[in-house]
Design an enzyme around this catalytic site. Structure first.
Site, PDB file in Angstrom:
ATOM      1  N   TYR A   1       0.846  -1.194   0.000  1.00 46.51           N
ATOM      2  CA  TYR A   1       0.000   0.000   0.000  1.00 46.51           C
ATOM      3  C   TYR A   1       0.881   1.244   0.000  1.00 46.51           C
ATOM      4  O   TYR A   1       1.930   1.274   0.650  1.00 46.51           O
ATOM      5  CB  TYR A   1      -0.893  -0.012   1.241  1.00 46.51           C
ATOM      6  CG  TYR A   1      -1.808   1.178   1.365  1.00 46.51           C
ATOM      7  CD1 TYR A   1      -2.856   1.365   0.469  1.00 46.51           C
ATOM      8  CD2 TYR A   1      -1.637   2.113   2.385  1.00 46.51           C
ATOM      9  CE1 TYR A   1      -3.707   2.461   0.583  1.00 46.51           C
ATOM     10  CE2 TYR A   1      -2.488   3.201   2.505  1.00 46.51           C
ATOM     11  CZ  TYR A   1      -3.516   3.366   1.601  1.00 46.51           C
ATOM     12  OH  TYR A   1      -4.359   4.444   1.718  1.00 46.51           O
TER      13      TYR A   1
ATOM     14  N   ASP B   1      -1.120  15.938   6.165  1.00 46.40           N
ATOM     15  CA  ASP B   1      -2.016  15.266   5.227  1.00 46.40           C
ATOM     16  C   ASP B   1      -3.297  16.089   5.069  1.00 46.40           C
ATOM     17  O   ASP B   1      -4.364  15.734   5.554  1.00 46.40           O
ATOM     18  CB  ASP B   1      -2.334  13.854   5.743  1.00 46.40           C
ATOM     19  CG  ASP B   1      -3.211  13.063   4.792  1.00 46.40           C
ATOM     20  OD1 ASP B   1      -3.234  13.389   3.592  1.00 46.40           O
ATOM     21  OD2 ASP B   1      -3.878  12.119   5.260  1.00 46.40           O
TER      22      ASP B   1
ATOM     23  N   ASP C   1      -3.256   5.444  -2.504  1.00 43.90           N
ATOM     24  CA  ASP C   1      -4.199   6.443  -2.012  1.00 43.90           C
ATOM     25  C   ASP C   1      -4.206   7.624  -2.984  1.00 43.90           C
ATOM     26  O   ASP C   1      -3.211   8.328  -3.119  1.00 43.90           O
ATOM     27  CB  ASP C   1      -3.739   6.877  -0.618  1.00 43.90           C
ATOM     28  CG  ASP C   1      -4.603   7.937   0.018  1.00 43.90           C
ATOM     29  OD1 ASP C   1      -5.537   8.437  -0.635  1.00 43.90           O
ATOM     30  OD2 ASP C   1      -4.335   8.276   1.191  1.00 43.90           O
TER      31      ASP C   1
ATOM     32  N   ASP D   1      -6.420  10.165  -2.793  1.00 43.54           N
ATOM     33  CA  ASP D   1      -7.153  11.261  -2.155  1.00 43.54           C
ATOM     34  C   ASP D   1      -8.533  11.445  -2.809  1.00 43.54           C
ATOM     35  O   ASP D   1      -9.270  10.493  -2.962  1.00 43.54           O
ATOM     36  CB  ASP D   1      -6.322  12.549  -2.199  1.00 43.54           C
ATOM     37  CG  ASP D   1      -5.163  12.527  -1.208  1.00 43.54           C
ATOM     38  OD1 ASP D   1      -5.116  11.593  -0.385  1.00 43.54           O
ATOM     39  OD2 ASP D   1      -4.298  13.415  -1.256  1.00 43.54           O
TER      40      ASP D   1
ATOM     41  N   HIS E   1      -7.638   4.167  -4.423  1.00 45.02           N
ATOM     42  CA  HIS E   1      -8.903   4.534  -3.799  1.00 45.02           C
ATOM     43  C   HIS E   1      -9.111   6.039  -3.866  1.00 45.02           C
ATOM     44  O   HIS E   1      -8.174   6.837  -3.746  1.00 45.02           O
ATOM     45  CB  HIS E   1      -9.055   3.984  -2.380  1.00 45.02           C
ATOM     46  CG  HIS E   1      -8.097   4.469  -1.348  1.00 45.02           C
ATOM     47  ND1 HIS E   1      -8.161   5.723  -0.791  1.00 45.02           N
ATOM     48  CD2 HIS E   1      -7.059   3.843  -0.726  1.00 45.02           C
ATOM     49  CE1 HIS E   1      -7.215   5.852   0.127  1.00 45.02           C
ATOM     50  NE2 HIS E   1      -6.528   4.731   0.179  1.00 45.02           N
TER      51      HIS E   1
ATOM     52  N   GLU F   1     -11.769   9.119  -2.413  1.00 44.69           N
ATOM     53  CA  GLU F   1     -12.618   9.335  -1.242  1.00 44.69           C
ATOM     54  C   GLU F   1     -13.661  10.412  -1.496  1.00 44.69           C
ATOM     55  O   GLU F   1     -13.533  11.204  -2.440  1.00 44.69           O
ATOM     56  CB  GLU F   1     -11.762   9.693  -0.034  1.00 44.69           C
ATOM     57  CG  GLU F   1     -11.003  10.988  -0.178  1.00 44.69           C
ATOM     58  CD  GLU F   1      -9.806  11.066   0.758  1.00 44.69           C
ATOM     59  OE1 GLU F   1      -9.721  12.067   1.490  1.00 44.69           O
ATOM     60  OE2 GLU F   1      -8.968  10.147   0.766  1.00 44.69           O
TER      61      GLU F   1
ATOM     62  N   CYS G   1      -6.725  14.165   6.848  1.00 42.88           N
ATOM     63  CA  CYS G   1      -6.575  12.813   7.370  1.00 42.88           C
ATOM     64  C   CYS G   1      -7.914  12.281   7.873  1.00 42.88           C
ATOM     65  O   CYS G   1      -8.647  12.955   8.595  1.00 42.88           O
ATOM     66  CB  CYS G   1      -5.554  12.797   8.500  1.00 42.88           C
ATOM     67  SG  CYS G   1      -5.419  11.214   9.355  1.00 42.88           S
TER      68      CYS G   1
ATOM     69  N   ARG H   1     -13.637   5.156  -1.150  1.00 41.74           N
ATOM     70  CA  ARG H   1     -13.542   5.367   0.290  1.00 41.74           C
ATOM     71  C   ARG H   1     -14.611   6.361   0.720  1.00 41.74           C
ATOM     72  O   ARG H   1     -14.783   7.408   0.095  1.00 41.74           O
ATOM     73  CB  ARG H   1     -12.151   5.908   0.650  1.00 41.74           C
ATOM     74  CG  ARG H   1     -12.055   6.429   2.072  1.00 41.74           C
ATOM     75  CD  ARG H   1     -10.664   6.897   2.399  1.00 41.74           C
ATOM     76  NE  ARG H   1     -10.675   8.010   3.344  1.00 41.74           N
ATOM     77  CZ  ARG H   1      -9.590   8.588   3.843  1.00 41.74           C
ATOM     78  NH1 ARG H   1      -8.398   8.159   3.496  1.00 41.74           N
ATOM     79  NH2 ARG H   1      -9.695   9.604   4.681  1.00 41.74           N
TER      80      ARG H   1
ATOM     81  N   GLU I   1     -13.832   4.557   6.184  1.00 48.90           N
ATOM     82  CA  GLU I   1     -12.832   5.106   7.095  1.00 48.90           C
ATOM     83  C   GLU I   1     -13.397   5.303   8.492  1.00 48.90           C
ATOM     84  O   GLU I   1     -14.558   5.704   8.672  1.00 48.90           O
ATOM     85  CB  GLU I   1     -12.319   6.436   6.541  1.00 48.90           C
ATOM     86  CG  GLU I   1     -11.232   7.099   7.359  1.00 48.90           C
ATOM     87  CD  GLU I   1      -9.941   6.306   7.399  1.00 48.90           C
ATOM     88  OE1 GLU I   1      -9.944   5.188   7.959  1.00 48.90           O
ATOM     89  OE2 GLU I   1      -8.915   6.804   6.899  1.00 48.90           O
TER      90      GLU I   1
ATOM     91  N   ASN J   1      -9.141  -0.439   7.343  1.00 43.35           N
ATOM     92  CA  ASN J   1      -7.944   0.356   7.606  1.00 43.35           C
ATOM     93  C   ASN J   1      -7.530   0.166   9.057  1.00 43.35           C
ATOM     94  O   ASN J   1      -8.202   0.630   9.973  1.00 43.35           O
ATOM     95  CB  ASN J   1      -8.227   1.840   7.328  1.00 43.35           C
ATOM     96  CG  ASN J   1      -7.019   2.722   7.594  1.00 43.35           C
ATOM     97  OD1 ASN J   1      -5.904   2.241   7.755  1.00 43.35           O
ATOM     98  ND2 ASN J   1      -7.240   4.025   7.628  1.00 43.35           N
TER      99      ASN J   1
END
Length: 304
Positions: A51, A65, A92, A94, A119, A121, A129, A164, A194, A216
């Site tokens: 990952y 982040d 990731d 975002d 992924h 989101e 974050c 996500r 998440e 996660n």
């Protein structure tokens, strides 16, 4: 030379392995790699995938982040890591780095980088974050457009697009479940919810969503650290450990630097360091030497 300067397994093979793993009945474990060398270690130990965390890419640049990294930076780090491992790499992405058309470009660039899946989101752009308070999510309809753009840009049908949702901590678990099902209908292959907190919440989500699910297991956040075997028994298909290797490395680096600062020598730290011989083993020095010997084992004639 195969597998020396780059992974022996093709990108297509890695993506196919990721797809097959999600329906194998065995949970796919993806520790985070903060550099290519760590990815090699993850493969050697026997995990199913690697990952690449957006939070870790940010931290590596000494940034929080909060959506400050760019698609180019993330894709570049993903390419460096995917190049060296035979394992599929999930990255990731975002919010897709902008409007829906940006999400489409993100998928194209990540495919070109050799990534097996990403992924996206449903946070408002720029994101933050997922285990911090104060997050905001876009409407379900906007996220469906984001996913639709991403799916439309996919050229390899085995490239995994994971959706996500950060809605559980904002709108509640029932709303997150509703969103997850809408995202599956929009073409997502995998759902990542998440900041679920308890085993019961993970079980509730599994019971209500039919497509593959990702958990996660990040440290010091809102989720309990549930063993992979338990997640598998619940019915989860994949689990990520996004920041674990960075946290381990930074803790060791900080404690070592403080001892050097205090004592003026690293002599007392040697038993806490990776030995030179082990580093050379991971870097495959011997294989490179063998390659050099095979290439340069000829003799020049007098007239050459």
């Amino acid at each position: 030379m195969t597998g020396l300067l780059a992974a022996a397994t093709s990108t297509a093979g890695k993506r196919a392995a990721f797809r097959a793993g999600l329906t194998s009945g065995a949970i796919q474990r993806f520790p985070g790699a903060f550099n290519p060398l760590v990815a090699g270690l993850i493969q050697e130990i026997g995990f199913e995938g690697v990952y690449v965390s957006g939070a870790v890419v940010s931290a590596d640049l000494a940034l929080p982040d909060i959506g400050l990294t760019t698609l180019t930076e993330v894709a570049g780090r993903g390419h460096q890591i995917a190049r060296v491992t035979d394992l599929p790499v999930l990255i990731d992405a975002d919010t897709g780095f902008g409007e829906p058309i940006s999400a489409a470009r993100t998928v194209s660039m990540l495919e070109d980088a050799g990534i097996a899946g990403c992924h996206l989101e449903d946070q408002v752009n720029p994101k933050r974050c997922g285990h911090l308070d104060g997050k905001a999510v876009v409407t379900t309809e906007e996220m469906v457009r984001r996913l639709g753009a991403a799916v439309s840009a996919r050229r390899d049908p085995n490239f995994v697009i994971c959706a996500r949702t950060d809605a559980a901590g904002i709108e509640g678990i029932d709303a997150a479940i509703e969103r997850a099902n809408a995202y599956g209908d929009a073409g997502a292959d995998l759902i990542f919810t998440e900041a679920l907190q308890t085993v019961a919440e993970f079980e509730k989500f599994r019971a209500a969503v039919s497509i593959p699910l990702l958990a996660n297991m990040t440290e010091f956040g809102k989720s309990a650290l549930i063993p992979a075997a338990t997640l598998q028994s619940i019915g989860y298909n994949a689990v990520i450990y996004p920041v674990s290797t960075l946290r381990l490395a930074m803790f060791a680096a900080e404690s070592g630097l403080r001892e050097i600062f205090e004592h003026g020598t690293q002599a007392g730290l040697l038993d806490r360091m990776q030995h030179r011989s082990r580093l050379y083993e991971l870097l495959r020095y011997e294989a490179y030497n063998e390659f050099d010997a095979e290439i340069f084992n000829f003799t020049l004639g007098r007239n050459q």
